[in-house]
Enzyme design. Structure first.
Site, PDB file in Angstrom:
ATOM      1  N   ALA A   8       0.853  -1.195   0.000  1.00 21.23           N
ATOM      2  CA  ALA A   8       0.000   0.000   0.000  1.00 21.23           C
ATOM      3  C   ALA A   8       0.882   1.236   0.000  1.00 21.23           C
ATOM      4  O   ALA A   8       0.648   2.197   0.727  1.00 21.23           O
ATOM      5  CB  ALA A   8      -0.940  -0.004   1.201  1.00 21.23           C
ATOM      6  N   VAL A  11       2.315   3.787  -5.230  1.00 24.63           N
ATOM      7  CA  VAL A  11       1.634   3.351  -6.453  1.00 24.63           C
ATOM      8  C   VAL A  11       0.484   2.393  -6.134  1.00 24.63           C
ATOM      9  O   VAL A  11      -0.670   2.616  -6.516  1.00 24.63           O
ATOM     10  CB  VAL A  11       2.628   2.697  -7.428  1.00 24.63           C
ATOM     11  CG1 VAL A  11       1.907   2.148  -8.654  1.00 24.63           C
ATOM     12  CG2 VAL A  11       3.673   3.713  -7.871  1.00 24.63           C
ATOM     13  N   GLY A  12       0.779   1.304  -5.423  1.00 25.24           N
ATOM     14  CA  GLY A  12      -0.267   0.350  -5.088  1.00 25.24           C
ATOM     15  C   GLY A  12      -1.353   0.971  -4.232  1.00 25.24           C
ATOM     16  O   GLY A  12      -2.553   0.711  -4.439  1.00 25.24           O
ATOM     17  N   ASN A 103       8.559  -1.546 -13.802  1.00 26.19           N
ATOM     18  CA  ASN A 103       9.254  -1.088 -14.996  1.00 26.19           C
ATOM     19  C   ASN A 103      10.228  -2.151 -15.495  1.00 26.19           C
ATOM     20  O   ASN A 103      10.679  -3.009 -14.745  1.00 26.19           O
ATOM     21  CB  ASN A 103      10.013   0.202 -14.694  1.00 26.19           C
ATOM     22  CG  ASN A 103       9.077   1.344 -14.356  1.00 26.19           C
ATOM     23  OD1 ASN A 103       8.090   1.575 -15.049  1.00 26.19           O
ATOM     24  ND2 ASN A 103       9.378   2.065 -13.286  1.00 26.19           N
ATOM     25  N   LYS A 186       8.125   2.380 -22.756  1.00 28.56           N
ATOM     26  CA  LYS A 186       8.337   3.028 -21.455  1.00 28.56           C
ATOM     27  C   LYS A 186       9.730   2.733 -20.934  1.00 28.56           C
ATOM     28  O   LYS A 186      10.391   3.610 -20.353  1.00 28.56           O
ATOM     29  CB  LYS A 186       7.286   2.569 -20.452  1.00 28.56           C
ATOM     30  CG  LYS A 186       7.436   3.282 -19.108  1.00 28.56           C
ATOM     31  CD  LYS A 186       6.412   2.843 -18.090  1.00 28.56           C
ATOM     32  CE  LYS A 186       6.618   3.598 -16.774  1.00 28.56           C
ATOM     33  NZ  LYS A 186       5.692   3.162 -15.718  1.00 28.56           N
ATOM     34  N   GLU A 268      16.979   1.043  -8.630  1.00 30.97           N
ATOM     35  CA  GLU A 268      16.629  -0.030  -9.552  1.00 30.97           C
ATOM     36  C   GLU A 268      17.592  -0.080 -10.730  1.00 30.97           C
ATOM     37  O   GLU A 268      17.214  -0.468 -11.834  1.00 30.97           O
ATOM     38  CB  GLU A 268      15.189   0.152 -10.052  1.00 30.97           C
ATOM     39  CG  GLU A 268      14.131  -0.022  -8.985  1.00 30.97           C
ATOM     40  CD  GLU A 268      12.723   0.070  -9.544  1.00 30.97           C
ATOM     41  OE1 GLU A 268      11.894  -0.793  -9.226  1.00 30.97           O
ATOM     42  OE2 GLU A 268      12.441   1.018 -10.309  1.00 30.97           O
TER      43      GLU A 268
END
Length: 311
Positions: A8, A11-12, A103, A186, A268
């Site tokens: 949560a 994004v989520g 991504n 993307k 990332e």
């Protein structure tokens, strides 16, 4: 449709919160600390597209025994993917569909190997959001979109059913009959933005103000596109127009990866740049055997090595 949102976070929590507010059956799979915070404060979203507070969002913890869910919405950081899979795997049944919003492409390989290609969709989201000091979700702009589709292309009954559910909420939901191309587009854009802003330690506007800044971005974009084309994914005129508008117009835009570096956080880099390089083959060989993309990746790995040494 019973929906499990893994986590949560920014994004989520945003997309799951919008779905729950629309009356959909949403459960958040969270850690104990986040569960306590949500129980105390609720799930709070601050957004130009409408503020939202869910006073009692439904949550579960990993290891809780419950019936499988129909849809798993996955939006963790790429470096947390293995832990996320361990947490939701027991909740995946024969008819469960997994919609990842990560991504890059490595997560698709991992998820299809673990659960089978039939249970995994392609997906991506466009949103700028973060958690503030109170762990409330702050939506930073007006973009809030999810695009998804079958990995094999085309459409299906389950895609239509998911579209009906997602379209009920206050965000943009779009079905693509070529989701892999959309994901590669993307990835190419994000890798260019991350490599350039992290390597140069500045915004798009800052880089363009430098003597050879535009050439740096152009070369990185060309290298990233070459990887995609080497894998059979060719960017079209629409991508060219979007990339030109965003990457070559002076602005304060930076990649979230640069913000991670500035905050001394995990990045990332392996998943956005490293995996792209690993898929590139001969497309990644520069004039002297070392492309700008490889230099940018080495720059980030040097940062990670220093973090490990000094933390």
């Amino acid at each position: 449709m019973r929906i499990l949102v893994v986590g949560a976070g920014a994004v989520g929590g945003y997309f799951g919160g919008r779905l729950a507010a629309a009356g959909q059956d949403v459960t958040f799979l969270v850690r104990p600390g986040r569960a306590d915070r949500l129980k105390r404060d609720g799930l709070v979203i601050s957004s130009a597209r409408g503020d939202l507070t869910l006073s009692e969002p439904r949550t579960i913890l990993a290891g809780v025994d419950t019936e499988p869910f129909d849809l798993v919405l996955l939006s963790c950081k790429a470096y947390s993917l293995d832990d996320a899979i361990d947490s939701f795997a027991p909740l995946v049944g024969e008819s469960t569909v997994i919609l990842p919003l990560l991504n890059g492409m490595r997560h698709i390989d991992v998820l299809t190997e673990k659960f089978g290609a039939a249970r995994v969709l392609g997906g991506q989201c466009v949103i700028a959001a973060t958690l503030n000091a109170e762990q409330h979700i702050v939506h930073l702009n007006e973009m809030h979109a999810v695009t998804f589709g079958e990995l094999a292309g085309g459409t299906s009954e389950r895609i239509a059913a998911i579209e009906a559910v997602l379209s009920s909420a206050n965000f943009d939901a779009t079905v693509s009959d070529n989701i892999l191309l959309r994901m590669w587009e993307k990835w190419v854009f994000l890798a260019t933005l991350a490599a350039s802003t992290c390597l140069m330690r500045g915004s798009v506007g800052d880089i363009l103000a430098a003597p050879d800044g535009k050439r740096v971005i152009e070369n990185l974009l060309g290298e990233c596109r070459a990887v995609a084309e080497n894998k059979g994914f060719t960017m079209g005129p629409d991508f060219d127009a979007r990339a030109t508008q965003t990457l070559f117009t002076p602005s304060p835009l930076t990649a979230s990866m640069l913000r991670d570096v500035e905050n001394h956080s995990h990045t990332e880099a392996d998943h956005i740049l490293g995996d792209l390089i690993s898929r590139g083959g001969d497309a990644q060989k520069g004039e002297h055997g070392l492309s700008l993309l490889r230099i940018a990746y080495s720059h980030l790995k040097t940062y990670e090595a220093r973090q490990a040494r000094t933390s």
